[in-house]
Design a protein around this motif. Structure first.
Motif, mmCIF file in Angstrom:
data_model
loop_
_atom_site.group_PDB
_atom_site.id
_atom_site.type_symbol
_atom_site.label_atom_id
_atom_site.label_comp_id
_atom_site.label_asym_id
_atom_site.label_seq_id
_atom_site.Cartn_x
_atom_site.Cartn_y
_atom_site.Cartn_z
ATOM 1 N N ILE A 145 0.923 -1.171 0.125
ATOM 2 C CA ILE A 145 0.144 -0.098 -0.006
ATOM 3 C C ILE A 145 0.931 1.227 -0.171
ATOM 4 C CG2 ILE A 145 -1.766 1.384 1.071
ATOM 5 C CD1 ILE A 145 -2.517 -1.722 0.080
ATOM 6 N N ASP A 146 0.711 2.209 -0.715
ATOM 7 C CA ASP A 146 1.466 3.167 -1.117
ATOM 8 C C ASP A 146 0.599 4.344 -0.286
ATOM 9 O OD1 ASP A 146 2.861 4.746 -3.869
ATOM 10 O OD2 ASP A 146 1.293 6.239 -2.802
ATOM 11 N N THR A 147 1.488 5.347 0.197
ATOM 12 C CA THR A 147 0.721 6.529 0.924
ATOM 13 C C THR A 147 -0.156 7.471 0.066
ATOM 14 O OG1 THR A 147 2.840 7.626 0.820
ATOM 15 C CG2 THR A 147 2.313 6.477 2.823
ATOM 16 N N VAL A 148 0.051 7.752 -0.902
ATOM 17 C CA VAL A 148 -0.613 8.702 -1.916
ATOM 18 C C VAL A 148 -1.649 8.249 -2.301
ATOM 19 C CG1 VAL A 148 -0.217 10.247 -3.596
ATOM 20 C CG2 VAL A 148 1.676 9.836 -2.413
ATOM 21 N N PHE A 149 -1.828 6.894 -2.935
ATOM 22 C CA PHE A 149 -3.238 6.612 -3.601
ATOM 23 C C PHE A 149 -3.996 5.888 -2.653
ATOM 24 C CE2 PHE A 149 0.329 6.712 -7.045
ATOM 25 C CZ PHE A 149 -0.554 7.485 -7.937
ATOM 26 N N ASP A 150 -4.991 5.624 -3.226
ATOM 27 C CA ASP A 150 -6.069 4.730 -2.460
ATOM 28 C C ASP A 150 -5.524 3.381 -2.311
ATOM 29 O OD1 ASP A 150 -8.142 6.845 -2.318
ATOM 30 O OD2 ASP A 150 -8.318 6.639 -4.466
ATOM 31 N N PRO A 151 -5.760 2.692 -1.501
ATOM 32 C CA PRO A 151 -5.242 1.299 -1.187
ATOM 33 C C PRO A 151 -6.229 0.329 -2.200
ATOM 34 C CG PRO A 151 -6.667 1.883 0.567
ATOM 35 C CD PRO A 151 -6.609 2.998 -0.190
ATOM 36 N N CYS A 152 -5.497 -0.601 -2.727
ATOM 37 C CA CYS A 152 -6.370 -1.403 -3.652
ATOM 38 C C CYS A 152 -6.805 -2.648 -2.807
ATOM 39 C CB CYS A 152 -5.473 -2.008 -4.737
ATOM 40 S SG CYS A 152 -5.380 -0.960 -6.155
ATOM 41 N N GLU A 153 -7.817 -3.196 -3.030
ATOM 42 C CA GLU A 153 -8.262 -4.566 -2.442
ATOM 43 C C GLU A 153 -8.852 -5.398 -3.360
ATOM 44 O OE1 GLU A 153 -11.984 -3.637 -0.011
ATOM 45 O OE2 GLU A 153 -11.328 -1.576 -0.486
ATOM 46 N N TRP A 154 -8.963 -6.752 -3.116
ATOM 47 C CA TRP A 154 -9.857 -7.692 -3.888
ATOM 48 C C TRP A 154 -11.046 -7.943 -3.323
ATOM 49 C CZ3 TRP A 154 -7.044 -9.615 -7.842
ATOM 50 C CH2 TRP A 154 -5.799 -9.731 -7.910
ATOM 51 N N VAL A 155 -12.061 -7.572 -4.290
ATOM 52 C CA VAL A 155 -13.541 -7.813 -3.978
ATOM 53 C C VAL A 155 -14.013 -9.121 -5.066
ATOM 54 C CG1 VAL A 155 -15.663 -6.886 -4.375
ATOM 55 C CG2 VAL A 155 -13.829 -5.569 -3.420
ATOM 56 N N ALA A 156 -14.620 -10.118 -4.628
ATOM 57 C CA ALA A 156 -15.241 -10.888 -5.112
ATOM 58 C C ALA A 156 -16.383 -10.317 -6.183
ATOM 59 C CB ALA A 156 -15.908 -11.855 -4.282
ATOM 60 N N ILE A 157 -16.310 -11.039 -7.316
ATOM 61 C CA ILE A 157 -17.084 -10.340 -8.536
ATOM 62 C C ILE A 157 -18.315 -10.276 -7.966
ATOM 63 C CG2 ILE A 157 -15.273 -10.632 -10.340
ATOM 64 C CD1 ILE A 157 -17.003 -12.855 -11.607
ATOM 65 N N GLU A 158 -19.009 -11.203 -7.466
ATOM 66 C CA GLU A 158 -20.367 -10.941 -7.172
ATOM 67 C C GLU A 158 -20.607 -9.922 -5.870
ATOM 68 O OE1 GLU A 158 -19.216 -14.931 -5.324
ATOM 69 O OE2 GLU A 158 -18.822 -13.810 -6.884
ATOM 70 N N ASP A 159 -19.720 -9.396 -5.366
ATOM 71 C CA ASP A 159 -19.911 -8.335 -4.343
ATOM 72 C C ASP A 159 -19.490 -7.024 -4.916
ATOM 73 O OD1 ASP A 159 -20.645 -10.449 -2.445
ATOM 74 O OD2 ASP A 159 -18.426 -10.665 -1.967
ATOM 75 N N LEU A 160 -19.169 -7.038 -5.947
ATOM 76 C CA LEU A 160 -18.897 -5.617 -6.648
ATOM 77 C C LEU A 160 -20.036 -4.569 -6.441
ATOM 78 C CD1 LEU A 160 -17.083 -6.620 -9.797
ATOM 79 C CD2 LEU A 160 -16.054 -5.245 -7.763
ATOM 80 N N THR A 161 -19.871 -3.418 -5.920
ATOM 81 C CA THR A 161 -20.857 -2.237 -5.885
ATOM 82 C C THR A 161 -20.395 -1.339 -6.875
ATOM 83 O OG1 THR A 161 -19.437 -1.319 -4.172
ATOM 84 C CG2 THR A 161 -21.319 -2.523 -3.280
ATOM 85 N N ALA A 162 -21.304 -0.009 -7.109
ATOM 86 C CA ALA A 162 -20.985 0.711 -8.309
ATOM 87 C C ALA A 162 -19.713 1.296 -8.342
ATOM 88 C CB ALA A 162 -21.978 2.024 -7.870
ATOM 89 N N PHE A 163 -19.321 1.292 -9.760
ATOM 90 C CA PHE A 163 -18.019 1.902 -10.129
ATOM 91 C C PHE A 163 -17.867 3.338 -10.503
ATOM 92 C CE2 PHE A 163 -16.906 -2.694 -11.472
ATOM 93 C CZ PHE A 163 -15.454 -2.503 -10.870
#
Lengths: 248, 248
Positions: free
Chosen positions: B128-146
């Protein structure tokens, strides 16, 4: 030097009209009567072939720009273009406009979006524009050297077209309405650039379930009259959308 | 407002470093132990998911930019990214940076090149970088709005991955070295989002001729021990390059 002056004049206009860094190249394959050709232009003053291409206007969708460019360069309308790859290597056009000032539009770095189409070339009317080089159809085995990285773009388009045969139907609007199985096989063989086994082709095509066998057969000829087929347009369209039966 | 100031400061730098009009978005699918996930970041201050993305440096190849961006956003290295489509609609990010000046880098029109990968997510270290938002793994059936058009980019990547199953092998580096046919089938079912017929899957896989049946079988369990397979790496690599046996 006439050509140089035209290019320099158009450069100023281009800076105003177009989105920087983005260009488009079109690979239009033409099929007719057992021949596969590609639409190219010959660079004036250089012994090189080029793909018809252009730039994206600041207030224009990318895909609409491709259609506009193809029409303005060739007069060809109603060609459905498929995006296939985007080419962004640093050196893709290096050295190409060396004799011009660094501020020339054409000399900037462009990342080029490739589009391809496969059409019946006997149905395309090429309208020749006075400003641009004329486009012409060249058989793919007769292609000579391309400018810049256009050989890479061409090869990638051909590779994509070939892969597409594995999951999309092909032939509608390229073959006559009624055709024989050997005629359909010939189309596949010409695109793939190799001979196919007749029995395997036949079985695979029937499994795709996009053909309708007609009650009539081709008249004339010494041998047994071959069966005629046509595409079941509804099933064909569905396969275009959802992939072929054979797939997963 | 801290976030606004950071974005404005980075804007000036971006105008100097990057090629205008071009951006990159990455869709990284992660598979492990029967689960398919995707790498996303959560926009600070907005309840929206985003795909890890960035821009192309003026002296950098497009494909190298994608690898650099993914690494800088996620810490993930050695991920082979496949370009799949380029997104260039006029309104793709409209209204997204409305509260900023029109000269803001991020507010310009960008045509975005999409890249995707499929990796074993248990083997990826997210730094995890300090400037950017952290990335995370989300199950494809749990995706919310992009945000923006990222749902279109995500869906196109998934569609491409599914189509790719028709002409390229998959599974190497995602499955353990030795696996059973049902485990391989499960991988296909999860990517395709549907159940497959067991007998058809088995026959089709054997026709692909990329598997090697091992002399051992899985121990333990009440039923007959299932046969174990591994990929014939040489044949697998060849199929990756030339397409699967089944194809034309």
């Amino acid at each position: 030097m006439e050509l140089k002056r035209i290019i320099e004049e158009k450069s100023q206009e281009s800076w105003e009209i177009y989105l920087p860094s983005i260009s488009i190249d079109c690979v239009v394959f033409g099929f007719h009567d057992g021949e596969l050709k590609v639409l190219v232009l010959r660079m004036k003053g250089k012994n090189l072939l080029g793909l018809p291409g252009g730039y994206v206007e600041k207030r224009e969708n990318l895909n609409e720009a491709a259609i506009r460019i193809l029409k303005s360069r060739t007069g060809a309308e109603n060609i459905y273009l498929n995006q296939f790859s985007t080419f962004g290597d640093l050196d893709r056009s290096e050295g190409f406009f060396e004799e011009y000032a660094d501020t020339l539009w054409n000399k900037q770095r462009f990342i080029s979006v490739g589009f391809y189409a496969l059409v019946d070339y006997s149905k395309v009317n090429l309208v020749i524009d006075t400003v641009f080089d004329p486009c012409e159809w060249v058989a793919i085995e007769d292609l000579t050297a391309f400018m810049m990285d256009h050989n890479i773009i061409f090869n990638k388009a051909l590779e994509t077209l070939r892969l597409q045969l594995n999951h999309k139907p092909i032939g509608h609007s390229l073959l006559p309405e009624k055709f024989t199985m050997p005629e359909l096989q010939k189309l596949y063989e010409i695109i793939l650039g190799k001979k196919l086994n007749r029995g395997n082709f036949y079985r695979k095509m029937l499994r795709y379930d996009i053909l309708e066998k007609l009650d009539e057969s081709r008249k004339g000829g010494a041998h047994k009259a071959p069966d005629l087929y046509k595409f079941d347009v509804e099933k064909y369209q569905l396969a275009l959308k959802n992939g072929l039966n054979e797939g997963w």
